[in-house]
Design an enzyme around this catalytic site. Structure first.
Site, mmCIF file in Angstrom:
data_model
loop_
_atom_site.group_PDB
_atom_site.id
_atom_site.type_symbol
_atom_site.label_atom_id
_atom_site.label_comp_id
_atom_site.label_asym_id
_atom_site.label_seq_id
_atom_site.Cartn_x
_atom_site.Cartn_y
_atom_site.Cartn_z
ATOM 1 N N LYS A 22 0.961 -1.212 0.122
ATOM 2 C CA LYS A 22 -0.238 0.089 -0.063
ATOM 3 C C LYS A 22 1.010 1.300 -0.035
ATOM 4 C CE LYS A 22 -1.673 1.775 3.960
ATOM 5 N NZ LYS A 22 -1.357 3.037 4.317
ATOM 6 N N ASN A 23 1.823 1.200 0.861
ATOM 7 C CA ASN A 23 2.464 2.476 0.952
ATOM 8 C C ASN A 23 3.809 2.781 -0.098
ATOM 9 O OD1 ASN A 23 1.314 2.825 3.299
ATOM 10 N ND2 ASN A 23 2.608 2.533 4.662
ATOM 11 N N ARG A 94 -3.983 11.199 4.040
ATOM 12 C CA ARG A 94 -2.857 12.099 4.157
ATOM 13 C C ARG A 94 -1.865 11.819 3.128
ATOM 14 N NH1 ARG A 94 -1.247 13.938 7.666
ATOM 15 N NH2 ARG A 94 0.851 13.071 7.273
ATOM 16 N N CYS A 118 -4.502 12.950 12.092
ATOM 17 C CA CYS A 118 -5.154 11.748 11.938
ATOM 18 C C CYS A 118 -5.159 11.024 13.467
ATOM 19 C CB CYS A 118 -4.573 10.697 10.870
ATOM 20 S SG CYS A 118 -3.346 9.714 11.496
ATOM 21 N N ARG A 123 0.794 14.650 12.918
ATOM 22 C CA ARG A 123 1.307 14.384 11.359
ATOM 23 C C ARG A 123 1.418 15.668 10.400
ATOM 24 N NH1 ARG A 123 -0.754 8.695 9.427
ATOM 25 N NH2 ARG A 123 1.110 8.939 8.216
ATOM 26 N N PRO A 124 2.173 16.662 10.952
ATOM 27 C CA PRO A 124 2.363 17.908 9.937
ATOM 28 C C PRO A 124 3.152 17.605 8.832
ATOM 29 C CG PRO A 124 3.675 17.793 12.088
ATOM 30 C CD PRO A 124 2.767 16.539 12.264
ATOM 31 N N VAL A 125 3.281 18.328 7.671
ATOM 32 C CA VAL A 125 4.051 18.219 6.691
ATOM 33 C C VAL A 125 5.122 19.222 6.284
ATOM 34 C CG1 VAL A 125 1.997 16.780 5.489
ATOM 35 C CG2 VAL A 125 1.991 19.272 5.313
ATOM 36 N N ASP A 126 5.445 19.852 7.613
ATOM 37 C CA ASP A 126 6.400 20.908 7.543
ATOM 38 C C ASP A 126 7.732 20.467 6.657
ATOM 39 O OD1 ASP A 126 6.610 19.259 9.651
ATOM 40 O OD2 ASP A 126 8.108 20.663 10.596
ATOM 41 N N LEU A 127 8.245 19.236 6.910
ATOM 42 C CA LEU A 127 9.486 18.908 6.407
ATOM 43 C C LEU A 127 9.201 18.606 4.738
ATOM 44 C CD1 LEU A 127 10.105 18.004 9.187
ATOM 45 C CD2 LEU A 127 11.244 15.994 8.375
ATOM 46 N N ASP A 308 4.663 0.361 12.153
ATOM 47 C CA ASP A 308 3.527 -0.039 11.519
ATOM 48 C C ASP A 308 3.280 -1.468 11.794
ATOM 49 O OD1 ASP A 308 3.420 1.644 8.340
ATOM 50 O OD2 ASP A 308 2.944 2.272 10.103
ATOM 51 N N ILE A 330 7.828 6.976 16.811
ATOM 52 C CA ILE A 330 7.495 7.558 15.600
ATOM 53 C C ILE A 330 6.410 8.421 15.713
ATOM 54 C CG2 ILE A 330 7.307 7.393 13.154
ATOM 55 C CD1 ILE A 330 10.010 6.307 13.882
ATOM 56 N N ARG A 400 -8.785 -0.004 4.534
ATOM 57 C CA ARG A 400 -7.802 0.675 3.928
ATOM 58 C C ARG A 400 -6.617 0.199 3.436
ATOM 59 N NH1 ARG A 400 -7.157 6.315 6.787
ATOM 60 N NH2 ARG A 400 -5.654 6.462 5.151
HETATM 61 C C1 EPZ Z 1 4.665 6.705 6.253
HETATM 62 O O1 EPZ Z 1 3.844 7.700 6.619
HETATM 63 C C2 EPZ Z 1 3.488 5.604 6.034
HETATM 64 N N1 EPZ Z 1 2.569 5.951 5.249
HETATM 65 C C3 EPZ Z 1 3.056 5.280 7.612
HETATM 66 O O2 EPZ Z 1 2.137 4.169 7.414
HETATM 67 C C4 EPZ Z 1 4.315 4.947 8.497
HETATM 68 O O3 EPZ Z 1 4.007 4.690 9.701
HETATM 69 C C5 EPZ Z 1 5.308 6.071 8.247
HETATM 70 O O4 EPZ Z 1 5.607 6.565 7.085
HETATM 71 C C6 EPZ Z 1 6.346 5.615 9.142
HETATM 72 O O5 EPZ Z 1 7.213 4.711 8.463
HETATM 73 C C7 EPZ Z 1 2.564 5.999 3.948
HETATM 74 O O6 EPZ Z 1 3.677 5.809 3.619
HETATM 75 C C8 EPZ Z 1 1.290 6.584 3.098
HETATM 76 P P1 EPZ Z 1 6.837 10.057 8.262
HETATM 77 P P2 EPZ Z 1 4.567 9.440 7.010
HETATM 78 O O7 EPZ Z 1 6.839 11.321 7.562
HETATM 79 O O8 EPZ Z 1 5.266 9.528 5.491
HETATM 80 C C9 EPZ Z 1 6.657 13.545 11.766
HETATM 81 C C10 EPZ Z 1 0.191 2.995 7.616
HETATM 82 O O9 EPZ Z 1 -0.108 2.410 8.670
HETATM 83 N N2 EPZ Z 1 6.501 14.429 10.472
HETATM 84 O O10 EPZ Z 1 8.060 9.291 8.247
HETATM 85 O O11 EPZ Z 1 3.457 10.471 7.159
HETATM 86 C C11 EPZ Z 1 5.344 12.586 11.745
HETATM 87 O O12 EPZ Z 1 4.277 13.299 12.444
HETATM 88 C C12 EPZ Z 1 0.729 4.283 7.722
HETATM 89 O O13 EPZ Z 1 0.382 2.404 6.814
HETATM 90 C C13 EPZ Z 1 6.726 15.666 10.768
HETATM 91 O O14 EPZ Z 1 6.666 16.237 11.909
HETATM 92 O O15 EPZ Z 1 5.540 9.333 7.849
HETATM 93 C C14 EPZ Z 1 5.646 11.426 12.598
HETATM 94 O O16 EPZ Z 1 5.778 11.588 14.010
HETATM 95 C C15 EPZ Z 1 0.706 4.889 8.947
HETATM 96 N N3 EPZ Z 1 6.757 16.503 9.760
HETATM 97 C C16 EPZ Z 1 7.473 11.049 11.937
HETATM 98 O O17 EPZ Z 1 7.561 12.256 11.505
HETATM 99 C C17 EPZ Z 1 6.844 16.211 8.507
HETATM 100 O O18 EPZ Z 1 6.668 17.118 7.550
HETATM 101 C C18 EPZ Z 1 7.556 10.124 10.899
HETATM 102 O O19 EPZ Z 1 6.519 10.630 9.844
HETATM 103 C C19 EPZ Z 1 6.601 14.834 8.063
HETATM 104 C C20 EPZ Z 1 6.755 13.856 9.231
#
Ligand code: EPZ
Length: 422
Positions: A22-23, A94, A118, A123-127, A308, A330, A400
């Site tokens: 999926k991811n 997201r 969620c 889960r911000p997207v600032d990065l 996950d 995480i 999902r």
């Molecule tokens: C991906 O989410 C996966 N989703 C998640 O799977 C998975 O848990 C996660 O990576 C970690 O492996 C998809 O690939 C669609 P991150 P993502 O950016 O990209 C913080 C599932 O169950 N963060 O690695 O959103 C964030 O809040 C899902 O299939 C920021 O602060 O994860 C988290 O605490 C759940 N700012 C940490 O970093 C940002 O801009 C890691 O998030 C981005 C992330």
């Protein structure tokens, strides 16, 4: 809302086919926006998240045709006629934010709703945004949307992530393929889904090196051509089904399973007394003898233990001999399965990001509620081992990320059925 009913106690025997990830699929699909030639994905999973991404891409004017009962996605974004990703689609999933980088790179303009949080965290997207700004994007946040411009096109740069982010790495990697010059992603995520994306982009003509390490280097090119790419096997679905015979007893072969995708997870299974062996068709899993042993788990970015699989591992450890400590590093709120497991007799003490689980001989079936994707499947696993009947409600969360879970487990002897909402 459908429910799933499980009558626990029986050991499992048989084989479970593991679908495409999926991811991986959720980042490979937006890659079609980078080229005006067709991108076809094979081994695609049949999940509601994929259908949501399909709807999003179609809302932008891309063509997405689902073939072979959804296992093949034939896509083309030759006729993109809308560069706005609407909130009512983005809020459902997201990963929609992953259309931002590709749209910006190819069209120089994009308006994407901020995804919002969620159940498992803010889960911000600032990065994502900082990474794209480093490539020269001009961003403005207005009415809950990111308005992004790159009038003269994106320019290569060094993007050093302060911490590992899978999605931010994917967004910036896709954008960098069409940026002018060289981009270096530092502290990049190393997940297999990133490696799969890089391999697909390379097939489309991108020049990428270092995927799977924490430094990825991209030489921008003027355009990308079409490709056909097989989606990598889903390591999280794999790990989930490996836990089924571990918790219920018996022996199951997970077809398509690859040890390199779940090495840290398998290490913990081995410590807990679960045997995993590679076969010509995948991974065979069995509980060695007697009760599972308690183990400590800390979630980390790949190649560490995946967040996950934390909820699913907790379900197993609820029946282990001894006390296990699980540390979730995480996400800030990823123990919502704990109260539901406690309704089944589990003994769990949650303090912030740490959960201590004192194993019990047997869990007891109970009505429980799914709260998020991985929590819901951990309740299914617990139900397999529990005495009596477990009813998991709100299984739309489950759909999902898991294709026909009741069929896959039922084929191995589990007494499990889906009750359609009247
Ligand atoms: C991906 O989410 C996966 N989703 C998640 O799977 C998975 O848990 C996660 O990576 C970690 O492996 C998809 O690939 C669609 P991150 P993502 O950016 O990209 C913080 C599932 O169950 N963060 O690695 O959103 C964030 O809040 C899902 O299939 C920021 O602060 O994860 C988290 O605490 C759940 N700012 C940490 O970093 C940002 O801009 C890691 O998030 C981005 C992330």
């Amino acid at each position: 809302m459908d429910s799933i009913v499980i009558n626990g106690g029986g050991a499992l025997h048989g084989e479970i086919p593991i679908a495409g990830a999926k991811n991986a699929c959720l980042t490979l699909m937006p890659a079609t926006l980078l080229s005006d030639e067709p991108l076809t994905l094979t081994n695609a999973p049949r999940l509601s998240d994929i259908r949501t991404m399909t709807t999003l891409l179609q809302s932008l004017g891309a063509e997405v045709t689902s073939l072979q009962h959804g296992q093949v996605l034939a896509m083309s974004s030759h006729d993109i006629n809308n560069l706005t990703a609407d909130y009512d689609i983005v809020r459902k999933m997201r990963a929609s934010i992953l259309v931002l980088g590709p749209m910006l790179a190819r069209h120089g303009h994009a308006v994407v709703s901020l995804p919002g949080g969620c159940a498992i965290g803010a889960r911000p997207v600032d990065l994502h945004l900082k990474g794209l700004e480093a490539l020269g994007a001009e961003l403005e946040l207005k009415d809950g949307y990111v308005h992004a411009q790159a009038p003269g096109g994106l320019k290569g740069a060094v993007v050093a992530f302060p911490f590992v982010s899978v999605g931010a790495t994917e967004n910036v990697l896709m954008a960098a393929t069409l940026a002018k010059g060289t981009t270096v992603l530092k502290n990049a995520a190393r997940e297999p889904e990133i490696v799969d994306l890089a391999q697909c982009l390379r097939q489309m003509g991108a020049q990428i090196e270092g995927e799977g390490t924490n430094t990825i280097t991209v030489q921008g090119v003027d355009s990308l051509h079409g490709a056909t790419h097989p989606v990598v096997v889903d390591r999280i679905e794999l790990g989930t089904y490996m836990l089924a015979p571990a918790i219920a007893g018996g022996e199951v072969e997970c077809l398509g399973g690859r040890l390199d995708l779940v090495a840290a997870f398998v290490e913990k299974l081995d410590e807990a007394g679960i045997s995993v062996e590679e076969t010509p068709r995948g991974l065979r899993v069995a509980r060695r003898n007697g009760r599972v042993r308690a183990v400590d788990v800390t979630t980390e970015p790949f190649p560490g233990f995946p967040t996950d699989l934390q909820a699913q591992m907790m379900a197993l450890l609820c029946t282990a001999e001894g006390t296990s400590v699980l540390e979730e590093t995480i996400f800030e709120n990823r123990f919502m399965h704990a109260p539901e497991l406690m309704r089944m007799g589990a003994r769990i003490d949650v303090q912030g990001g740490t959960a201590s689980v004192s194993g019990v001989e047997r869990l007891k079936g109970a009505p429980v509620m799914a709260t998020d994707l991985r929590a819901s499947v951990s309740l299914i696993l617990a139900g397999l081992a529990a005495e009596g009947e477990t009813v998991v409600s709100r299984v739309y969360h489950l759909d999902r990320g898991y294709e026909k879970v009741e069929e896959k487990l039922g084929a191995c002897g589990a007494r499990i059925e889906r009750i359609k909402d009247r």
